[in-house]
Motif scaffolding. Structure first.
Motif, PDB file in Angstrom:
ATOM      1  N   ILE A   4      -8.695 -14.031  -7.613  1.00 44.77           N
ATOM      2  CA  ILE A   4      -8.130 -13.314  -6.475  1.00 44.77           C
ATOM      3  C   ILE A   4      -7.026 -12.415  -7.017  1.00 44.77           C
ATOM      4  N   ILE A   5      -7.059 -11.144  -6.629  1.00 43.61           N
ATOM      5  CA  ILE A   5      -6.079 -10.168  -7.092  1.00 43.61           C
ATOM      6  C   ILE A   5      -5.051  -9.937  -5.990  1.00 43.61           C
ATOM      7  N   VAL A   6      -3.792  -9.928  -6.366  1.00 44.87           N
ATOM      8  CA  VAL A   6      -2.706  -9.669  -5.420  1.00 44.87           C
ATOM      9  C   VAL A   6      -2.148  -8.283  -5.702  1.00 44.87           C
ATOM     10  N   THR A   7      -2.215  -7.420  -4.699  1.00 41.74           N
ATOM     11  CA  THR A   7      -1.614  -6.093  -4.810  1.00 41.74           C
ATOM     12  C   THR A   7      -0.768  -5.861  -3.565  1.00 41.74           C
ATOM     13  N   GLY A   8      -0.080  -4.746  -3.527  1.00 41.69           N
ATOM     14  CA  GLY A   8       0.809  -4.498  -2.398  1.00 41.69           C
ATOM     15  C   GLY A   8       0.816  -3.041  -1.993  1.00 41.69           C
ATOM     16  N   THR A   9       1.479  -2.793  -0.880  1.00 40.21           N
ATOM     17  CA  THR A   9       1.607  -1.426  -0.392  1.00 40.21           C
ATOM     18  C   THR A   9       2.736  -0.682  -1.092  1.00 40.21           C
ATOM     19  N   ASP A  10       3.537  -1.422  -1.868  1.00 38.55           N
ATOM     20  CA  ASP A  10       4.702  -0.818  -2.519  1.00 38.55           C
ATOM     21  C   ASP A  10       5.228  -1.835  -3.528  1.00 38.55           C
ATOM     22  N   THR A  11       6.309  -1.486  -4.191  1.00 38.64           N
ATOM     23  CA  THR A  11       6.948  -2.415  -5.103  1.00 38.64           C
ATOM     24  C   THR A  11       8.064  -3.169  -4.380  1.00 38.64           C
ATOM     25  N   GLY A  12       8.368  -4.361  -4.848  1.00 37.96           N
ATOM     26  CA  GLY A  12       9.478  -5.129  -4.287  1.00 37.96           C
ATOM     27  C   GLY A  12       9.239  -5.668  -2.899  1.00 37.96           C
ATOM     28  N   ILE A  13       7.970  -5.952  -2.569  1.00 38.17           N
ATOM     29  CA  ILE A  13       7.682  -6.413  -1.206  1.00 38.17           C
ATOM     30  C   ILE A  13       7.276  -7.883  -1.141  1.00 38.17           C
ATOM     31  N   GLY A  14       7.293  -8.563  -2.271  1.00 37.56           N
ATOM     32  CA  GLY A  14       6.980  -9.986  -2.248  1.00 37.56           C
ATOM     33  C   GLY A  14       5.663 -10.372  -2.886  1.00 37.56           C
ATOM     34  N   LYS A  15       5.063  -9.463  -3.669  1.00 30.36           N
ATOM     35  CA  LYS A  15       3.788  -9.791  -4.320  1.00 30.36           C
ATOM     36  C   LYS A  15       3.902 -10.998  -5.237  1.00 30.36           C
ATOM     37  N   THR A  16       5.000 -11.054  -5.979  1.00 30.88           N
ATOM     38  CA  THR A  16       5.156 -12.145  -6.935  1.00 30.88           C
ATOM     39  C   THR A  16       5.336 -13.482  -6.217  1.00 30.88           C
ATOM     40  N   ILE A  17       6.070 -13.488  -5.121  1.00 24.84           N
ATOM     41  CA  ILE A  17       6.249 -14.716  -4.339  1.00 24.84           C
ATOM     42  C   ILE A  17       4.919 -15.154  -3.747  1.00 24.84           C
TER      43      ILE A  17
END
Length: 209
Positions: A4-17
């Motif tokens: 499963i790949i985790v990506t986001g709409t921007d940086t610093g939005i909680g992807k790592t959490i």
């Protein structure tokens, strides 16, 4: 079972959490293919601390906290994106991208190109704050245009039911839950926060992909 790949709409939005929570909930191994910025705690170190799960070494480690292609240039290097292949892991694998989909690996290649090549399902992490509808729908449109399977959206931040519903309806995507602000942020509070995440839907997507 596909990663499963985790990506986001921007940086610093909680992807790592979110990645740490997924690794914890799935009993998975975590991998961050490209890490830009080494002075502070890295994403891999954060995930290891919060999830207690195995973490694979990054394929690319760059000192400058910037877009990977700029960080690589600062070191007189170039990222060989063709060599970035999904690693084999025992059991489930959670993979975290850098920033958003269009973050460049070089002047021609983005993380979206990488995800399209891998063909694994993606969880999109989206803020609930102002501007998220545009960012989220653009990201979903880009993923679909490249044929990348989308497991759904995990929202990050304070509840915004109307905004969240607009994104899932217009984006024709599953609402996988919302992770609110965790204070303190510990393995225990993360586990509790993930009780509201639809892990059954995520597992089903990984098995069906």
């Amino acid at each position: 079972m596909k990663p499963i790949i985790v990506t986001g709409t921007d940086t610093g939005i909680g992807k790592t959490i979110v990645s740490a929570g997924l690794a914890q909930a799935l009993g998975a191994t975590y991998w961050k293919p490209v890490q830009s910025g080494l002075e502070e705690e890295t994403d891999s170190e954060i995930v290891a601390r919060l999830s207690g799960r195995p973490v694979l070494a990054e394929a690319v480690r760059l000192k400058l906290p910037a877009s990977p292609h700029i960080s690589a240039e600062a070191e007189g290097a170039r990222i060989d994106h063709a060599s970035l292949r999904l690693p084999k892991a025992e059991g489930a694998l959670v993979v975290e991208g850098a920033g958003g989909l269009m973050v460049p690996l070089d002047d021609e290649t983005t993380f979206l190109d990488l995800f399209a090549r891998w063909g694994a399902p993606v969880v999109l992490v989206a803020r609930t704050a102002l501007g998220t509808i545009n960012h989220s729908l653009l990201s979903l449109s880009a993923l679909r245009a490249r044929g990348v399977p989308v497991a759904g959206v995990i929202f990050s931040g304070a509840a915004a039911p109307r905004v969240e519903q607009t994104i899932v309806d217009m984006g024709r995507v599953a609402h996988l839950g919302r992770l609110g602000h965790l204070d303190p942020l510990t393995p225990e509070t993360l586990r509790t926060g993930f009780e509201d995440i639809d892990m059954a839907a995520i597992r089903a997507t990984m098995e069906a992909a």
